[in-house]
Scaffold this active site. Structure first.
Site, PDB file in Angstrom:
ATOM      1  N   LYS A  25       0.784  -1.041  -0.050  1.00 59.92           N
ATOM      2  CA  LYS A  25       0.042  -0.018  -0.082  1.00 59.92           C
ATOM      3  C   LYS A  25       0.898   1.243   0.119  1.00 59.92           C
ATOM      4  O   LYS A  25       1.852   1.363   0.820  1.00 59.92           O
ATOM      5  CB  LYS A  25      -0.808   0.045   1.118  1.00 59.92           C
ATOM      6  CG  LYS A  25      -2.241   0.925   1.135  1.00 59.92           C
ATOM      7  CD  LYS A  25      -3.225   0.306   0.031  1.00 59.92           C
ATOM      8  CE  LYS A  25      -4.369  -0.398   0.768  1.00 59.92           C
ATOM      9  NZ  LYS A  25      -5.194  -0.992   0.115  1.00 59.92           N
ATOM     10  N   THR A  74      -2.753  -5.732   0.705  1.00 59.19           N
ATOM     11  CA  THR A  74      -2.022  -4.388   0.630  1.00 59.19           C
ATOM     12  C   THR A  74      -2.962  -3.819   2.062  1.00 59.19           C
ATOM     13  O   THR A  74      -2.363  -2.940   2.681  1.00 59.19           O
ATOM     14  CB  THR A  74      -2.207  -3.551  -0.462  1.00 59.19           C
ATOM     15  OG1 THR A  74      -3.540  -3.361  -0.670  1.00 59.19           O
ATOM     16  CG2 THR A  74      -1.471  -4.405  -1.797  1.00 59.19           C
ATOM     17  N   ASP A  75      -4.127  -4.312   2.126  1.00 59.24           N
ATOM     18  CA  ASP A  75      -5.004  -3.556   3.165  1.00 59.24           C
ATOM     19  C   ASP A  75      -4.044  -3.731   4.488  1.00 59.24           C
ATOM     20  O   ASP A  75      -4.211  -3.141   5.493  1.00 59.24           O
ATOM     21  CB  ASP A  75      -6.472  -4.158   2.970  1.00 59.24           C
ATOM     22  CG  ASP A  75      -7.125  -3.334   4.039  1.00 59.24           C
ATOM     23  OD1 ASP A  75      -7.598  -2.147   3.835  1.00 59.24           O
ATOM     24  OD2 ASP A  75      -7.903  -4.221   4.928  1.00 59.24           O
ATOM     25  N   PHE A  94     -16.739  19.609  17.569  1.00 52.61           N
ATOM     26  CA  PHE A  94     -17.747  19.913  16.305  1.00 52.61           C
ATOM     27  C   PHE A  94     -18.929  18.896  16.610  1.00 52.61           C
ATOM     28  O   PHE A  94     -18.772  17.415  16.517  1.00 52.61           O
ATOM     29  CB  PHE A  94     -17.235  19.493  14.845  1.00 52.61           C
ATOM     30  CG  PHE A  94     -18.400  19.930  14.014  1.00 52.61           C
ATOM     31  CD1 PHE A  94     -18.544  21.241  13.515  1.00 52.61           C
ATOM     32  CD2 PHE A  94     -18.809  18.884  12.987  1.00 52.61           C
ATOM     33  CE1 PHE A  94     -19.535  21.653  12.708  1.00 52.61           C
ATOM     34  CE2 PHE A  94     -19.670  19.207  11.941  1.00 52.61           C
ATOM     35  CZ  PHE A  94     -20.144  20.817  11.796  1.00 52.61           C
ATOM     36  N   ARG A  99     -11.004  16.759  18.434  1.00 51.79           N
ATOM     37  CA  ARG A  99     -10.664  16.452  17.231  1.00 51.79           C
ATOM     38  C   ARG A  99      -9.275  17.238  16.790  1.00 51.79           C
ATOM     39  O   ARG A  99      -8.954  18.218  17.735  1.00 51.79           O
ATOM     40  CB  ARG A  99     -11.613  16.332  16.055  1.00 51.79           C
ATOM     41  CG  ARG A  99     -12.261  17.878  15.847  1.00 51.79           C
ATOM     42  CD  ARG A  99     -13.257  17.871  14.739  1.00 51.79           C
ATOM     43  NE  ARG A  99     -13.238  19.567  14.421  1.00 51.79           N
ATOM     44  CZ  ARG A  99     -13.879  19.941  13.599  1.00 51.79           C
ATOM     45  NH1 ARG A  99     -14.713  19.061  12.726  1.00 51.79           N
ATOM     46  NH2 ARG A  99     -14.145  21.205  13.381  1.00 51.79           N
ATOM     47  N   GLN A 129     -15.813  27.194  10.902  1.00 52.34           N
ATOM     48  CA  GLN A 129     -16.544  28.562  10.631  1.00 52.34           C
ATOM     49  C   GLN A 129     -16.226  29.622  11.972  1.00 52.34           C
ATOM     50  O   GLN A 129     -15.905  30.768  11.769  1.00 52.34           O
ATOM     51  CB  GLN A 129     -18.028  28.211  10.415  1.00 52.34           C
ATOM     52  CG  GLN A 129     -18.384  27.754   9.282  1.00 52.34           C
ATOM     53  CD  GLN A 129     -18.368  26.177   9.306  1.00 52.34           C
ATOM     54  OE1 GLN A 129     -17.637  25.382  10.353  1.00 52.34           O
ATOM     55  NE2 GLN A 129     -19.267  25.598   8.537  1.00 52.34           N
ATOM     56  N   ASN A 170     -10.829  22.364   5.219  1.00 52.47           N
ATOM     57  CA  ASN A 170     -10.763  21.731   6.285  1.00 52.47           C
ATOM     58  C   ASN A 170     -10.101  20.311   6.077  1.00 52.47           C
ATOM     59  O   ASN A 170     -10.583  19.478   5.589  1.00 52.47           O
ATOM     60  CB  ASN A 170     -12.201  21.371   7.069  1.00 52.47           C
ATOM     61  CG  ASN A 170     -12.329  20.719   8.263  1.00 52.47           C
ATOM     62  OD1 ASN A 170     -11.365  20.535   8.795  1.00 52.47           O
ATOM     63  ND2 ASN A 170     -13.597  20.719   8.924  1.00 52.47           N
ATOM     64  N   HIS A 207      -9.208  17.302   6.746  1.00 55.03           N
ATOM     65  CA  HIS A 207      -9.670  16.221   7.791  1.00 55.03           C
ATOM     66  C   HIS A 207      -8.698  15.212   8.162  1.00 55.03           C
ATOM     67  O   HIS A 207      -7.823  14.730   7.276  1.00 55.03           O
ATOM     68  CB  HIS A 207     -10.938  15.571   7.129  1.00 55.03           C
ATOM     69  CG  HIS A 207     -11.938  16.461   6.796  1.00 55.03           C
ATOM     70  ND1 HIS A 207     -12.673  17.157   7.678  1.00 55.03           N
ATOM     71  CD2 HIS A 207     -12.445  16.608   5.480  1.00 55.03           C
ATOM     72  CE1 HIS A 207     -13.629  17.814   7.144  1.00 55.03           C
ATOM     73  NE2 HIS A 207     -13.436  17.551   5.541  1.00 55.03           N
TER      74      HIS A 207
HETATM   75  O1  LIG Z   1     -15.810  22.688  11.624  1.00 54.55           O
HETATM   76  C1  LIG Z   1     -16.327  22.114  10.553  1.00 54.55           C
HETATM   77  N1  LIG Z   1     -17.486  22.645  10.092  1.00 54.55           N
HETATM   78  C2  LIG Z   1     -18.313  21.974   9.447  1.00 54.55           C
HETATM   79  O2  LIG Z   1     -19.278  22.826   8.715  1.00 54.55           O
HETATM   80  C3  LIG Z   1     -18.351  20.613   9.092  1.00 54.55           C
HETATM   81  N2  LIG Z   1     -18.990  19.604   8.511  1.00 54.55           N
HETATM   82  C4  LIG Z   1     -18.205  18.420   8.709  1.00 54.55           C
HETATM   83  O3  LIG Z   1     -18.783  17.538   8.083  1.00 54.55           O
HETATM   84  N3  LIG Z   1     -17.071  18.774   9.377  1.00 54.55           N
HETATM   85  C5  LIG Z   1     -17.217  19.862   9.765  1.00 54.55           C
HETATM   86  N4  LIG Z   1     -16.281  20.655  10.601  1.00 54.55           N
END
Ligand SMILES: O=c1[nH]c(=O)c2[nH]c(=O)[nH]c2[nH]1
Length: 305
Positions: free
Chosen positions: A13, A61-62, A163, A180, A228, A254, A256
């Protein structure tokens, strides 16, 4: 007899993006992070896998991907080399058909954003990626307009981000998050008042440094309930502390980081091992300006995380 020869072959992988948070200090409030892109290639007795479809010698590979994340938890990441040695030896020594393993690692280097006002240190900026921007428009009728900015300033808080409480409809599966990672690649533009823009000898370098510092400090110091909200705090901080800035526009992808499920391997992931996804991404954008001022910064620029 086949006329063809299976020559060099390897598999595994590639590009496993792992972020490991290590908590230090008595209360664990001093965070250290290692952010790696790990690729695994296995070499060995894989003739049958290729020639007959018999997968008896094939470690998926997983599994190699899972091993990277589980090793992050079990052994930590002392350095890319040390982590690579652990993985390479593991694959070769644990499975007979695997004779060689090559682990390629890229490390993304983060430096601490110091927050002198607090003991907890969990804010970081990616080294050396940032670009300063400036847009100057001069018009016979409306005069000079200066929009300064920066892009590709990637920042991360490894805690102090939640969140939850969001809308849940038929399609919502996102779990509420109470701790998070919050990471974003900041594109910021800010418009100066006509006064600053016309001022002879105005120290633009100093003004840039001040806005940048306020953006970084606000990002690091904000206890975030959404990106936001962080966006708004960052822009407000600039408007509060930089009187000659009239308007701030922020584009915040964002970036993630998903907690890896290590339970199937009997390991508990106590917010330590994350998968850093580069696509797709939330894109949070907004303009904040002084009351009574007409916004001038374009809202339609294409931002890529
Ligand atoms: O800070 C965030 N705002 C969002 O609007 C949002 N939407 C999401 O899926 N994760 C997050 N995180």
């Amino acid at each position: 007899m086949s006329k063809h020869v299976l020559a060099q072959n390897q598999y595994g992988k590639a590009e496993n993006r792992i972020v490991k948070v290590t908590r230090k200090g008595n209360d664990g409030s001093w965070h250290e992070i290692r952010d790696l892109n790990v690729s695994v290639a296995l070499r060995g007795e894989f003739r049958d896998v290729h020639l007959t479809g018999d997968n008896a010698n094939c470690l998926p590979t997983d599994t190699t991907k899972n091993t990277v994340y589980a090793f992050g938890k079990e052994h930590g990441i002392a350095s890319p080399e040390a982590f690579g040695i652990l993985l390479a030896k593991h694959f070769v020594s644990s499975q007979d058909p695997i004779r060689e393993a090559q682990i390629r690692i890229e490390e993304f280097a983060w430096e601490r954003i110091p927050v002198p006002t607090r003991k907890e240190q969990h804010s970081f900026a990616l080294k050396g990626t940032e670009v300063r921007t400036a847009q100057v428009t001069y018009s016979e009728t409306t005069g000079l307009q200066v929009v300064s900015g920066l892009k590709d300033l990637t920042v991360m808080n490894s805690t102090n981000s939640e969140f939850h409480g969001f809308i849940k409809d038929r399609y919502t599966i996102l779990k509420e998050a109470y701790d998070r990672i919050l990471a974003t690649k900041v594109t910021a533009r800010w418009a100066h008042s006509a006064l600053a823009a016309d001022e002879a000898g105005y120290d633009w370098d100093q003004a840039y440094k001040k806005v940048r510092k306020n953006l970084l400090e606000a990002f690091a110091e904000t206890y975030s309930y959404s990106l936001q909200q962080t966006l708004n705090q960052m822009a407000e901080r600039v408007l509060d502390n930089c009187p000659k800035v009239n308007e701030v526009r922020l584009n915040l992808p964002n970036k993630h980081h998903f907690l890896v499920d290590l339970e199937p391997f009997g390991l508990k992931n106590d917010n330590e091992v994350y998968f850093a996804a580069d696509r797709m991404y939330g894109l949070i954008e907004g303009t904040i300006h002084r009351d009574g001022v007409q916004p001038v910064i374009a809202t339609s620029d294409w931002i890529v995380a």
